[in-house]
Write an enzyme that holds these catalytic residues in place. Sequence first.
Site, PDB file in Angstrom:
ATOM      1  N   GLY A 134      -7.648   3.345  10.961  1.00 34.20           N
ATOM      2  CA  GLY A 134      -8.271   2.088  10.562  1.00 34.20           C
ATOM      3  C   GLY A 134      -8.357   1.837   9.070  1.00 34.20           C
ATOM      4  O   GLY A 134      -9.051   0.920   8.641  1.00 34.20           O
ATOM      5  N   THR A 193      -7.664   9.032   9.112  1.00 32.11           N
ATOM      6  CA  THR A 193      -7.331   7.774   8.434  1.00 32.11           C
ATOM      7  C   THR A 193      -7.203   6.599   9.411  1.00 32.11           C
ATOM      8  O   THR A 193      -6.612   5.579   9.075  1.00 32.11           O
ATOM      9  CB  THR A 193      -6.014   7.923   7.662  1.00 32.11           C
ATOM     10  OG1 THR A 193      -4.967   8.312   8.575  1.00 32.11           O
ATOM     11  CG2 THR A 193      -6.141   8.969   6.559  1.00 32.11           C
ATOM     12  N   GLY A 231      -6.089   0.608   7.008  1.00 32.93           N
ATOM     13  CA  GLY A 231      -5.528  -0.697   6.656  1.00 32.93           C
ATOM     14  C   GLY A 231      -6.461  -1.841   7.028  1.00 32.93           C
ATOM     15  O   GLY A 231      -6.658  -2.776   6.241  1.00 32.93           O
ATOM     16  N   LYS A 272       0.833  -1.200   0.000  1.00 32.10           N
ATOM     17  CA  LYS A 272       0.000   0.000   0.000  1.00 32.10           C
ATOM     18  C   LYS A 272       0.870   1.254   0.000  1.00 32.10           C
ATOM     19  O   LYS A 272       1.688   1.450   0.888  1.00 32.10           O
ATOM     20  CB  LYS A 272      -0.932  -0.016   1.216  1.00 32.10           C
ATOM     21  CG  LYS A 272      -1.899  -1.199   1.199  1.00 32.10           C
ATOM     22  CD  LYS A 272      -2.709  -1.308   2.472  1.00 32.10           C
ATOM     23  CE  LYS A 272      -1.851  -1.710   3.649  1.00 32.10           C
ATOM     24  NZ  LYS A 272      -2.643  -1.991   4.867  1.00 32.10           N
TER      25      LYS A 272
END
Length: 265
Positions: A206, A204, A208, A173
């Site tokens: 959480g 942002t 992943g 990612k």
Amino acid sequence: MKTALTIAGSDSSGGAGIQADIKTMTVHGVYAMSAITALTAQNTMGVQKVMEVTPEFLSQQLESVFTDIYPDAIKIGMVSSSALIEVIAEKLTFYDAKNIVVDPVMVATSGSKLINDKAIEYLKNKLFAKATLLTPNIPEAEILSGRTIKTSEDMIAAARIMSEEYGTAVLCKGGHALNEANDLFYYNHQYKWFIGERIENSNTHGTGCTLSSAITSYLAQGKDLENAIWLAKNYLSGALRAMLNLGKGSGPLKHTWNLEGGYEE
């Protein structure tokens, strides 16, 4: 109804971990189950305390799930000790688990370290070979590949190392450190870029967990891996674009952005 199991830590603020996984799986129309590896006291500003479950209790949770409602896909998130990793690997093998997405959670969005060095080695040796897909962010990919990642070419090299060493597909990612929303998929000596929309949103917490759970949900529904990744990225973009703003730090996503009300009289 298709089913999915998340094996991860609990997030008391609801933005990541088990809570984010269950929300994501539910809005994707799969039945979500959980085996909790740790309780965390955390919020949008950081992780204040972590309390692991015992290996025996994790083993019992997994037994309870596999012997009753067998999961069509499994997501593995935060596992902070070697003893817990060993239990998970043993149960996945015994029950012949399929469609396993491993999100190697090592550092929280806030920067808090969530795993010890011995556990990282156990992740590599015990779990990665069982995975259908690994979903490391840039800092995690640097640890796992032993390479510094500063450019797109570095991402390709790191993904190749991970994929070939662990014998699994890798989704590296790019949003965490390269200031872009492009993710690199590498498998079987080939790579493909998944170009994403860069959304300016500082909340942002959480992301992943949410992405890996969405991929798991689509795998449970029978989607192929590349299609599952593409659909999951689109869902994550919508959750970021909704611009939910809660908490004093890096806030959570709006996991239900694609649901409408309709229960009112």
